[in-house]
Design an enzyme around this catalytic site. Structure first.
Site, PDB file in Angstrom:
ATOM      1  N   SER A 174       5.790   1.709 -33.808  1.00  0.00           N
ATOM      2  CA  SER A 174       7.135   1.611 -33.247  1.00  0.00           C
ATOM      3  C   SER A 174       7.515   2.921 -32.586  1.00  0.00           C
ATOM      4  O   SER A 174       7.060   3.993 -33.000  1.00  0.00           O
ATOM      5  CB  SER A 174       8.148   1.302 -34.352  1.00  0.00           C
ATOM      6  OG  SER A 174       8.358   2.442 -35.171  1.00  0.00           O
ATOM      7  N   ASP A 175       8.366   2.837 -31.548  1.00  0.00           N
ATOM      8  CA  ASP A 175       9.016   4.057 -31.110  1.00  0.00           C
ATOM      9  C   ASP A 175       9.894   4.518 -32.274  1.00  0.00           C
ATOM     10  O   ASP A 175      10.294   3.720 -33.125  1.00  0.00           O
ATOM     11  CB  ASP A 175       9.842   3.822 -29.846  1.00  0.00           C
ATOM     12  CG  ASP A 175      10.048   5.098 -29.051  1.00  0.00           C
ATOM     13  OD1 ASP A 175       9.856   6.187 -29.612  1.00  0.00           O
ATOM     14  OD2 ASP A 175      10.411   5.008 -27.865  1.00  0.00           O
ATOM     15  N   CYS A 176      10.200   5.789 -32.313  1.00  0.00           N
ATOM     16  CA  CYS A 176      10.739   6.358 -33.548  1.00  0.00           C
ATOM     17  C   CYS A 176      12.082   5.741 -33.948  1.00  0.00           C
ATOM     18  O   CYS A 176      13.049   5.763 -33.173  1.00  0.00           O
ATOM     19  CB  CYS A 176      10.836   7.865 -33.404  1.00  0.00           C
ATOM     20  SG  CYS A 176       9.189   8.609 -33.285  1.00  0.00           S
TER      21      CYS A 176
END
Length: 730
Positions: free
Chosen positions: A253-255
């Protein structure tokens, strides 16, 4: 001793080693391995690991996995990606990535970096205002795809046996290209994308990354696509990335994206539902703590199973083992160390990358190159005239050192320096008089203006395309005062409307230099004084300011809709005026291209098909998935001759137009190659046209078809060649 356990045995198959290790872990240990700062398992001798490192255009300390210091005070900082893309040189892109991977392994051996790098960014530069367009290879899917393949191969290496030098990651999947615009941010944005645009624009570089680049990771994005967060969409992750494209790696995932889908998108009622949705959709790793906090309760409530966790963990451990992280002290790249970072060869490549990317946009009356004998004193003016950190853009690390534009020019001539403005915001004109005085005293004037990370960056999109503040006034006043030729140098990631400068007869030349990296000042000076003949081409359209008044950043449609006054996006579909077009760039010399050999017909017949169904062939085209694409490749031979008076490089660009109807692009780049030709010399360039990849287009259902009929190939301004695709023997 754990080294005797099966998961540590290099002689065993990685699949068996992973299975053995997972079988030894408790549920809590497994869960704590699903986040970027994975915990140690001391009883098995497994150290904690930080998955998050960045290497967009050099080793960066933006992520917590990399630190500079001690024997590693910095790393080679290459030009920002958008300028490197302007070189249109795939071998250069791969060479840069190889250097980055050498320095990554060296820093890993020194205990200051990881082996998993969340780069490259291969999103399409859809809107000129996007703050992160600078990180991408530009607006064209074919260029972005080829960049992705080249950069990933350079990073990951070509070792046999499925091994990895470092693990790359293509991001941000998918249709991600808005930070903050008109009150809407990336955490709340729902990108409404047609199946057609998803297939023939937004997903193109990601597919190439996985299928051809064999990337070890894909990152899903913050935004929703058609009402569903990308990190929870099984159609995008499990069905497409793993099912259709066969990803051999992990999905991250993006953060904090999993938390975002719960707190910002309100996609699920509980945190446990968000965790279950993401993992079942195909997510393996969470950048952030959300999975560590809520996965166990998701299992206890029956929304997830331990088998789901095992599947995700298996993908993560497999990549780590492909990197050699469980192989003990004997590593294939253990010879790399501090002496392999910031080497003269690496820094020379950074300089060469900047030289190759710089684009000459205007050269009225051959104002350039400057002469060391006639232009002995140069006024160097502007808010970016002595820029250092600005030159390395965002997602950068600590550079080996800097050569600013002022320092670069000073190697060729005496300089008179005035900034004109304190910073690119250029809020007042109080220093303009001193800048004008400098121009009056000099034999030539170089104005270095543009943007920096205060204007365009992650979480910040631009509002306008004009030069910020009073920069335009500074340029015009200095140009009027100058007694010698005036050169405008634009330092920026995104395009800038410099129509005023094009129309100002006092401004002889215009250069775009992107964010040119640690030695950008040397590259700029080398182009100004003719040591380097510029050969870069714009990887994005430069629109006029009026474009932003007509187009919402939230409109994802690529194709124009005249009935709504919508002009379309990128050179492929945009119908309207431009400041400078995609692919534009001048040289100090002249080239002439001739088509030496090319086919005129491609036949579609039973032997070129894998299967034949009712849906295979319609009046508007042949379905690509039913086609033996390797039998539909045509080869063009193009001769390039340097008919000018200076050695130089030329980018051969082949565009195609088709009879695909109103949904077809205005034109589409299908091939490009870079070639260096000496004065009076001739080089032959060979390019392959793959009908499935280059001549196909997606229909409204997202199904790719090759339109039958005439496809016109355009090479430069002078050559047009027709290839007919015809069905026969059915």
């Amino acid at each position: 001793m754990t080294k005797s356990l099966p998961f540590c045995q290099v002689s065993l198959n990685i699949r068996d080693r992973v299975k053995d290790l997972i079988g030894r872990l408790t549920l809590q240990e497994k869960i704590r391995s699903l986040v970027n700062n994975a915990s140690s398992v001391d009883r098995l001798g497994i150290q904690g690991y930080e998955w998050w490192s960045e290497a967009l255009h050099g080793i960066s300390d933006f992520g917590p996995g990399t630190k500079f210091g001690g024997e590693f005070p910095g790393a080679t900082s290459f030009p920002q990606v958008i300028l490197t893309a302007a070189s249109f040189n795939a071998s250069l892109w791969e060479a840069i990535a190889r250097v980055v991977s050498d320095e990554a392994r060296a820093m890993y051996n020194g205990g200051l970096a990881g082996l998993t790098y969340w780069s490259p960014n291969v999103n399409i530069f859809r809107d000129p205002r996007w703050g992160r367009g600078q990180e991408t290879p530009g607006e064209d899917p074919a260029v972005a795809a080829r960049y992705a393949i080249s950069y990933v191969r350079g990073l990951q290496g070509t070792a046999t046996g499925n091994r990895l030098k470092v693990a790359a990651c293509c991001k941000h999947y998918t249709a991600y290209d808005l930070e903050f615009w008109n009150g809407v941010d990336r955490f709340h944005f729902n990108a409404r994308v047609s199946k057609q645009d998803l297939e023939d624009t937004y997903n193109v570089p990601f597919k190439a990354c996985v299928v051809e680049g064999r990337v070890a990771s894909v990152m899903c994005s913050y935004n929703e696509v058609n009402g569903k967060p990308t990190c929870a969409d099984h159609r995008l992750l499990r069905d497409t990335i793993r099912g259709q494209w066969n990803l051999n790696g992990y999905i991250v995932s993006d953060c904090d994206s999993v938390e975002v889908m719960f707190k910002d998108h309100h996609y699920t009622a509980t945190p446990e539902d968000a965790v279950a949705a993401a993992i079942k959709a195909g997510l393996d790793l969470d950048c952030g703590p959300f999975l560590a906090l809520h996965t166990e309760s998701a299992i206890q409530s029956g929304k997830l199973t331990e088998s789901d966790v095992n599947a995700a963990l298996s993908n993560l451990l497999t990549v780590q083992m492909r990197l050699g992280m469980f192989d003990g002290p004997r590593q294939p790249y253990d010879y790399l160390g501090p002496r392999d970072v910031c080497t003269p060869a690496h820094q020379q490549l950074a300089l060469e990358a900047a030289r190759q990317g710089i684009v000459l946009l205007q050269n009225r009356g051959r104002s350039l190159p400057l002469s060391t004998s006639r232009h002995r004193t140069v006024a160097v003016i502007g808010p970016n005239s002595d820029a250092s950190v600005t030159m390395i853009g965002n997602y950068a690390g600590v550079a080996c050192g800097y050569t600013t534009p002022l320092q670069g020019i000073a190697r060729y001539a005496k300089t008179i320096h005035q900034v004109g403005c304190n910073g690119v915001a250029c809020n007042d004109s109080r220093q303009f008089g001193m800048a004008e005085d400098a121009a009056r005293q000099a034999d030539a004037t170089v104005l270095v203006v543009g943007l920096d990370q205060s204007i365009e960056h992650e979480e910040k999109d631009r509002v306008e395309l004009l030069l910020p503040g009073h920069q335009q006034e500074l340029v015009s006043r200095v140009a009027k005062a100058s007694r010698g030729p005036v050169v405008l140098v634009v330092m920026s990631g995104g395009p800038v409307d410099v129509t005023f400068a094009k129309n100002d007869q006092m401004i002889g030349a215009i250069l775009w230099v992107g964010y040119p990296g640690q030695d950008g000042g040397t590259a700029i000076a080398d182009v100004l004084f003719g040591t380097t003949n510029p050969g870069g081409k714009l990887p994005m359209t430069w629109y006029p300011q009026e474009y932003v008044y007509k187009v919402s950043m939230m409109s994802m449609d690529m194709r124009a809709d005249p009935s709504k006054g919508y002009p379309g996006r990128t050179y492929r579909f945009y119908k309207g005026p431009v400041v400078f077009p995609f692919g534009f760039g001048l040289s100090y010399t002249s080239f002439r291209s001739t088509l030496a050999d090319a086919p005129t017909t491609i036949s579609i017949h039973p032997t070129t098909l894998k299967t034949f169904k009712n849906s295979t062939m319609l009046s508007h085209g042949v379905r690509v998935t039913h086609t033996k694409c390797d039998l539909l490749i045509s080869r063009l031979h193009i001769d390039v001759e340097n008919v000018g008076d200076m050695d130089g490089t030329h980018t051969v660009m082949v565009f195609a137009t088709s009879s695909g109807g109103k949904q077809a692009p205005e034109k589409q780049l299908v091939a490009f190659e870079k070639v260096h030709v000496v004065v009076g010399g001739r080089k032959r360039v060979t390019v392959d046209i793959d009908a499935c990849k280059h001549l196909s287009m997606a229909d409204k259902n997202g199904i790719r078809r090759i339109p039958l009929g005439v496809h016109n190939l355009h090479i430069g301004d002078d050559i047009e060649h027709t290839i007919s695709l015809a069905a026969s023997s059915f």
